[in-house]
Write a protein that holds these residues in place. Structure first.
Motif, PDB file in Angstrom:
ATOM      1  N   ILE A  37       0.811  -1.217   0.000  1.00  0.00           N
ATOM      2  CA  ILE A  37       0.000   0.000   0.000  1.00  0.00           C
ATOM      3  C   ILE A  37       0.844   1.265   0.000  1.00  0.00           C
ATOM      4  CG2 ILE A  37      -1.727  -1.268   1.336  1.00  0.00           C
ATOM      5  CD1 ILE A  37      -1.156   0.777   3.608  1.00  0.00           C
ATOM      6  N   ALA A  38       2.183   1.130  -0.052  1.00  0.00           N
ATOM      7  CA  ALA A  38       3.054   2.298   0.072  1.00  0.00           C
ATOM      8  C   ALA A  38       2.773   3.351  -0.995  1.00  0.00           C
ATOM      9  CB  ALA A  38       4.517   1.868   0.015  1.00  0.00           C
ATOM     10  N   ASN A  39       2.364   2.927  -2.183  1.00  0.00           N
ATOM     11  CA  ASN A  39       2.089   3.871  -3.269  1.00  0.00           C
ATOM     12  C   ASN A  39       0.598   4.039  -3.544  1.00  0.00           C
ATOM     13  OD1 ASN A  39       4.906   4.294  -3.844  1.00  0.00           O
ATOM     14  ND2 ASN A  39       4.924   2.266  -4.806  1.00  0.00           N
ATOM     15  N   ASP A  40      -0.231   3.492  -2.682  1.00  0.00           N
ATOM     16  CA  ASP A  40      -1.679   3.590  -2.846  1.00  0.00           C
ATOM     17  C   ASP A  40      -2.210   4.662  -1.895  1.00  0.00           C
ATOM     18  OD1 ASP A  40      -4.418   3.263  -3.046  1.00  0.00           O
ATOM     19  OD2 ASP A  40      -4.333   1.071  -3.099  1.00  0.00           O
ATOM     20  N   ARG A  41      -2.231   5.888  -2.374  1.00  0.00           N
ATOM     21  CA  ARG A  41      -2.612   7.005  -1.504  1.00  0.00           C
ATOM     22  C   ARG A  41      -4.091   6.953  -1.119  1.00  0.00           C
ATOM     23  NH1 ARG A  41       1.461   9.751   0.781  1.00  0.00           N
ATOM     24  NH2 ARG A  41       0.705  11.880   0.360  1.00  0.00           N
ATOM     25  N   VAL A  42      -4.922   6.413  -1.983  1.00  0.00           N
ATOM     26  CA  VAL A  42      -6.345   6.316  -1.655  1.00  0.00           C
ATOM     27  C   VAL A  42      -6.566   5.335  -0.511  1.00  0.00           C
ATOM     28  CG1 VAL A  42      -8.609   5.585  -2.503  1.00  0.00           C
ATOM     29  CG2 VAL A  42      -7.135   7.005  -3.943  1.00  0.00           C
ATOM     30  N   LEU A  43      -5.922   4.185  -0.570  1.00  0.00           N
ATOM     31  CA  LEU A  43      -6.066   3.214   0.515  1.00  0.00           C
ATOM     32  C   LEU A  43      -5.486   3.768   1.809  1.00  0.00           C
ATOM     33  CD1 LEU A  43      -6.964   0.512   1.565  1.00  0.00           C
ATOM     34  CD2 LEU A  43      -4.857  -0.509   0.684  1.00  0.00           C
ATOM     35  N   GLN A  44      -4.380   4.481   1.726  1.00  0.00           N
ATOM     36  CA  GLN A  44      -3.820   5.111   2.927  1.00  0.00           C
ATOM     37  C   GLN A  44      -4.827   6.088   3.535  1.00  0.00           C
ATOM     38  OE1 GLN A  44       0.168   6.775   2.301  1.00  0.00           O
ATOM     39  NE2 GLN A  44       0.521   5.238   0.712  1.00  0.00           N
ATOM     40  N   LEU A  45      -5.512   6.844   2.679  1.00  0.00           N
ATOM     41  CA  LEU A  45      -6.524   7.783   3.167  1.00  0.00           C
ATOM     42  C   LEU A  45      -7.670   7.037   3.843  1.00  0.00           C
ATOM     43  CD1 LEU A  45      -7.824  10.612   3.353  1.00  0.00           C
ATOM     44  CD2 LEU A  45      -8.752  10.225   1.044  1.00  0.00           C
ATOM     45  N   LEU A  61      -3.150  13.592   2.308  1.00  0.00           N
ATOM     46  CA  LEU A  61      -3.483  12.515   1.382  1.00  0.00           C
ATOM     47  C   LEU A  61      -4.575  12.950   0.407  1.00  0.00           C
ATOM     48  CD1 LEU A  61      -3.453   9.580   3.954  1.00  0.00           C
ATOM     49  CD2 LEU A  61      -1.845   9.864   2.063  1.00  0.00           C
ATOM     50  N   CYS A  62      -5.510  13.771   0.873  1.00  0.00           N
ATOM     51  CA  CYS A  62      -6.583  14.255   0.001  1.00  0.00           C
ATOM     52  C   CYS A  62      -6.036  15.070  -1.170  1.00  0.00           C
ATOM     53  CB  CYS A  62      -7.569  15.109   0.802  1.00  0.00           C
ATOM     54  SG  CYS A  62      -8.668  14.160   1.890  1.00  0.00           S
ATOM     55  N   ARG A  63      -4.934  15.761  -0.951  1.00  0.00           N
ATOM     56  CA  ARG A  63      -4.370  16.590  -2.028  1.00  0.00           C
ATOM     57  C   ARG A  63      -3.904  15.755  -3.219  1.00  0.00           C
ATOM     58  NH1 ARG A  63      -2.780  19.909   2.453  1.00  0.00           N
ATOM     59  NH2 ARG A  63      -0.806  18.806   2.776  1.00  0.00           N
ATOM     60  N   ASP A  64      -3.668  14.477  -2.995  1.00  0.00           N
ATOM     61  CA  ASP A  64      -3.224  13.610  -4.088  1.00  0.00           C
ATOM     62  C   ASP A  64      -4.378  12.912  -4.800  1.00  0.00           C
ATOM     63  OD1 ASP A  64      -0.574  14.195  -3.547  1.00  0.00           O
ATOM     64  OD2 ASP A  64      -0.334  12.526  -2.152  1.00  0.00           O
ATOM     65  N   ALA A 113     -14.823   9.937  -7.105  1.00  0.00           N
ATOM     66  CA  ALA A 113     -15.783   8.849  -7.319  1.00  0.00           C
ATOM     67  C   ALA A 113     -15.125   7.505  -7.032  1.00  0.00           C
ATOM     68  CB  ALA A 113     -16.326   8.886  -8.748  1.00  0.00           C
ATOM     69  N   GLY A 114     -13.836   7.384  -7.399  1.00  0.00           N
ATOM     70  CA  GLY A 114     -13.094   6.170  -7.099  1.00  0.00           C
ATOM     71  C   GLY A 114     -12.893   5.981  -5.607  1.00  0.00           C
ATOM     72  N   VAL A 115     -12.663   7.081  -4.885  1.00  0.00           N
ATOM     73  CA  VAL A 115     -12.531   7.011  -3.428  1.00  0.00           C
ATOM     74  C   VAL A 115     -13.839   6.517  -2.818  1.00  0.00           C
ATOM     75  CG1 VAL A 115     -12.223   8.372  -1.317  1.00  0.00           C
ATOM     76  CG2 VAL A 115     -10.775   8.811  -3.316  1.00  0.00           C
ATOM     77  N   ALA A 116     -14.963   7.080  -3.297  1.00  0.00           N
ATOM     78  CA  ALA A 116     -16.268   6.665  -2.769  1.00  0.00           C
ATOM     79  C   ALA A 116     -16.537   5.198  -3.050  1.00  0.00           C
ATOM     80  CB  ALA A 116     -17.369   7.536  -3.374  1.00  0.00           C
ATOM     81  N   GLN A 149      -0.998   5.233  12.463  1.00  0.00           N
ATOM     82  CA  GLN A 149       0.190   5.981  12.065  1.00  0.00           C
ATOM     83  C   GLN A 149       0.077   6.437  10.607  1.00  0.00           C
ATOM     84  OE1 GLN A 149       2.421   6.562  14.547  1.00  0.00           O
ATOM     85  NE2 GLN A 149       0.965   5.366  15.772  1.00  0.00           N
ATOM     86  N   PRO A 150       0.782   7.530  10.232  1.00  0.00           N
ATOM     87  CA  PRO A 150       0.744   7.987   8.841  1.00  0.00           C
ATOM     88  C   PRO A 150       1.228   6.927   7.856  1.00  0.00           C
ATOM     89  CG  PRO A 150       1.670   9.683  10.267  1.00  0.00           C
ATOM     90  CD  PRO A 150       1.530   8.457  11.100  1.00  0.00           C
ATOM     91  N   CYS A 151       2.218   6.146   8.242  1.00  0.00           N
ATOM     92  CA  CYS A 151       2.759   5.094   7.373  1.00  0.00           C
ATOM     93  C   CYS A 151       2.702   3.770   8.135  1.00  0.00           C
ATOM     94  CB  CYS A 151       4.190   5.414   6.944  1.00  0.00           C
ATOM     95  SG  CYS A 151       4.365   6.965   6.040  1.00  0.00           S
ATOM     96  N   PRO A 152       1.588   3.058   8.102  1.00  0.00           N
ATOM     97  CA  PRO A 152       1.454   1.832   8.905  1.00  0.00           C
ATOM     98  C   PRO A 152       2.540   0.812   8.633  1.00  0.00           C
ATOM     99  CG  PRO A 152      -0.664   2.474   7.963  1.00  0.00           C
ATOM    100  CD  PRO A 152       0.367   3.357   7.327  1.00  0.00           C
ATOM    101  N   TRP A 153       3.007   0.736   7.380  1.00  0.00           N
ATOM    102  CA  TRP A 153       3.997  -0.281   7.030  1.00  0.00           C
ATOM    103  C   TRP A 153       5.350  -0.029   7.675  1.00  0.00           C
ATOM    104  CZ3 TRP A 153       1.784   3.322   3.877  1.00  0.00           C
ATOM    105  CH2 TRP A 153       2.610   4.315   3.365  1.00  0.00           C
ATOM    106  N   GLU A 154       5.568   1.174   8.197  1.00  0.00           N
ATOM    107  CA  GLU A 154       6.823   1.480   8.873  1.00  0.00           C
ATOM    108  C   GLU A 154       6.753   1.221  10.369  1.00  0.00           C
ATOM    109  OE1 GLU A 154       7.788   5.490   7.854  1.00  0.00           O
ATOM    110  OE2 GLU A 154       8.332   5.004   5.783  1.00  0.00           O
ATOM    111  N   TYR A 155       5.564   0.891  10.868  1.00  0.00           N
ATOM    112  CA  TYR A 155       5.402   0.621  12.292  1.00  0.00           C
ATOM    113  C   TYR A 155       6.036  -0.718  12.636  1.00  0.00           C
ATOM    114  CZ  TYR A 155       3.070  -0.088  16.798  1.00  0.00           C
ATOM    115  OH  TYR A 155       2.790  -0.319  18.121  1.00  0.00           O
ATOM    116  N   GLU A 156       6.700  -0.779  13.741  1.00  0.00           N
ATOM    117  CA  GLU A 156       7.375  -2.009  14.158  1.00  0.00           C
ATOM    118  C   GLU A 156       6.712  -2.550  15.425  1.00  0.00           C
ATOM    119  OE1 GLU A 156       9.527  -3.908  12.838  1.00  0.00           O
ATOM    120  OE2 GLU A 156      10.043  -2.693  11.100  1.00  0.00           O
TER     121      GLU A 156
END
Length: 407
Positions: A8-16, A36-39, A44-47, A293-300
Motif C-alpha cells: 500500500i506504500a504507493n496507494d494514496r487512496v487506501l492510505q486515506l 493525502l486528500c491533495r493527491d 468517485a473512485g474514493v467513494a 500511524q501515517p505510514c502503517p507499514w513502517e510501524y514495528e
C-alpha cells in the motif's frame, strides 16, 4: 519493514481510507488525511473503494468535516446520496433485528444473544447508522433451535441456507444436529443467521457458558441480549484476524469499542487468557496502533505475531477478499499456540510460507512457518493428523482440531 515491501506504500487512496477508519481523528491524523486528500484525482473512485470496504458513511462524515480543497460540492453531494441509500438499508436491518427480538426470542423465552452487526453498532457507535450492517447474527442454544425455526417459518421467514428447508419437527431436528449456522430471510428481506456456536470449534467458546454471561443493551422499551464488551472484543479480534482485517469497517469496530465507557483493557486481557487467545488480541492491538500511524507499514510491532499480522493484513487490505484468501492459504498458522506449549502442528494442503507444496499430511508447518517432515521429533508429543480431509488446512492436537492456530 521497508516501504518497498508494503503493497500500500504507493496507494494514496487506501492510505486515506485507513486513516479515516476510526470514529474520531486527532489533529495530527486530520493533517495527514488532508495531505493525502491533495493527491486524490478521482473522488468517485474514493467513494467506490470506501463503499467496497463498508465505510462510506464514516468516510463521508470525515470528509464533510475536513472539507479538503480538491473535493467539489457536487462530488460530496453524490457521496451524501449514496450514504442515504446505505443508511436506509442499515435502518431496515435494525428493524429486522427488533422483529427477531419481539416476534421470536421474547415470546419463546429463548436465552439467545445478538452479536456483531447492528447490535454492535447500536451499542458502541456514536451514530449507529454509519456502520454498515448487512445481516443479523444470533447465537441460539441447541435445545431451542427447532422451536425457533418452527415459529420463524410460520411467521413468514424464508429458508436461505440450507434451501429448501422442510418445516416438520423431525427434519428441523436433523438440521439442527448437522448444521451449526442456519440462515433465514426475514419478512423485511434481511438475512438472519442463527448460530449454535460463534466459532466452529467448541473448544474456544462454549455456547452455554457464553449465553449465561450475556449483557442487556437497553433501548427503551426493548432490551437486547448482547455479548459482554470483553467477550465481544476478544471475539472480533479472533474473527477479523481470521480474515486478515481485509474490510476496513472491522478496524472501525476495534476503534469504536475501545472508545466506549464499558471497555476495560484489563478485563479484555483476562478474557483473552480464558480463551487462550492472548497472542491474537495483542497482535490485533498492535495492528490497531500501526493503522493509526501515517505510514502503517513502517510501524514495528513488538511481537512476531504482530509483525506477521501487520504484513498479511496490509496485503489483504490492498487486494480485498481474494487476497485475504491467499493469505490464509499461505499462512494457515497465523495465531500462535498456547503459552508454554509446543507449536500446534498443521497439515499442509498447499503452498506454505516456507515454499512447501505438499498436498499430503506428511508435511507439517510450525507457527514459525517452517515445514517439517512427520516424525522429525520437532512436533512431539503430537502425532500425525488422522483427520486430514484435503481442505486448505487442518489442525491436530492430542484430542481435537484446534482453531487457535487459525488466522
Amino acid at each position: 519493514m521497508t516501504t518497498n515491501a508494503s503493497p500500500i506504500a504507493n496507494d494514496r487512496v487506501l492510505q486515506l481510507l485507513i486513516m479515516l477508519s476510526r470514529i474520531e481523528l486527532s489533529d495530527e491524523q486530520k493533517e495527514q488525511a488532508l495531505s493525502l486528500c491533495r493527491d486524490v484525482t478521482d473522488w468517485a473512485g474514493v467513494a467506490l473503494r470506501a463503499r467496497q470496504n463498508l465505510i462510506l458513511p464514516l468516510v463521508y462524515r470525515h470528509l464533510r468535516q475536513l472539507q479538503p480543497a480538491g473535493l467539489e460540492a457536487r462530488e460530496l453531494e453524490q457521496m451524501r446520496i449514496a450514504v442515504m441509500t446505505i443508511q436506509q438499508r442499515s435502518m431496515l436491518v435494525m428493524s429486522a433485528q427488533q422483529a427477531v427480538l419481539k416476534d421470536l426470542i421474547e415470546p419463546l423465552g429463548i436465552p439467545a444473544m445478538f452479536f456483531k452487526g447492528p447490535s454492535l453498532a447500536m451499542r458502541y457507535y456514536d451514530e449507529p447508522a454509519i456502520r454498515i450492517s448487512r445481516d443479523i447474527d444470533v447465537l441460539v442454544p441447541h435445545n431451542a433451535m427447532v422451536r425457533l425455526l418452527e415459529t420463524a417459518l410460520q411467521l413468514g421467514y424464508v429458508p436461505y441456507d440450507p434451501q429448501p428447508l422442510q418445516a416438520d419437527p423431525s427434519s428441523l431436528a436433523f438440521l439442527a444436529r448437522t448444521q451449526k449456522v442456519i440462515t433465514l430471510i426475514s419478512p423485511l428481506g434481511v438475512g438472519i443467521e442463527f448460530h449454535q456456536r460463534i466459532v466452529r470449534y467448541a473448544s474456544v467458546y462454549d455456547t452455554e457458558d457464553l449465553l449465561t454471561r450475556r449483557d442487556a443493551l437497553q433501548l427503551d422499551p426493548l432490551s437486547y441480549p448482547v455479548m459482554p464488551t470483553d467477550e465481544l472484543f476478544v471475539y472480533i479480534c479472533l474473527h477479523h484476524t481470521k480474515h486478515f482485517w481485509s474490510h476496513l469497517h472491522w478496524l472501525v469496530d476495534l476503534d469504536a469499542i475501545q472508545r466506549h465507557p464499558d471497555f476495560c483493557l484489563e478485563s479484555v486481557r483476562r478474557c483473552a487468557e480464558r480463551h487462550d487467545l492472548v497472542a491474537t488480541v495483542e497482535a490485533s492491538l498492535e495492528l490497531y496502533r500501526a493503522m493509526s500511524q501515517p505510514c502503517p507499514w513502517e510501524y514495528e510491532p513488538i511481537s512476531a505475531q504482530g509483525r506477521e499480522l501487520l504484513t498479511s493484513s496490509l496485503a489483504a487490505m490492498a487486494g480485498g477478499s481474494r487476497s485475504s484468501t491467499r493469505c490464509r492459504r499461505r499462512w494457515p498458522h497465523r495465531i500462535s499456540p498456547l503459552p508454554g506449549r509446543p507449536p500446534l502442528p498443521i497439515c499442509c494442503a498447499g503452498s506454505c510460507s516456507a515454499g512447501c507444496a505438499s498436498s499430503a499430511p506428511a508435511t507439517w508447518i510450525t507457527t514459525t512457518g517452517h515445514c517439517l517432515p512427520t516424525g522429525s521429533g520437532c512436533i512431539a508429543p503430537f502425532g500425525p493428523c488422522a483427520n486430514f480431509s484435503g481442505v486448505t488446512h487442518c489442525f491436530a492436537t492430542p484430542s481435537h482440531h484446534d482453531p487457535r492456530a487459525l488466522p
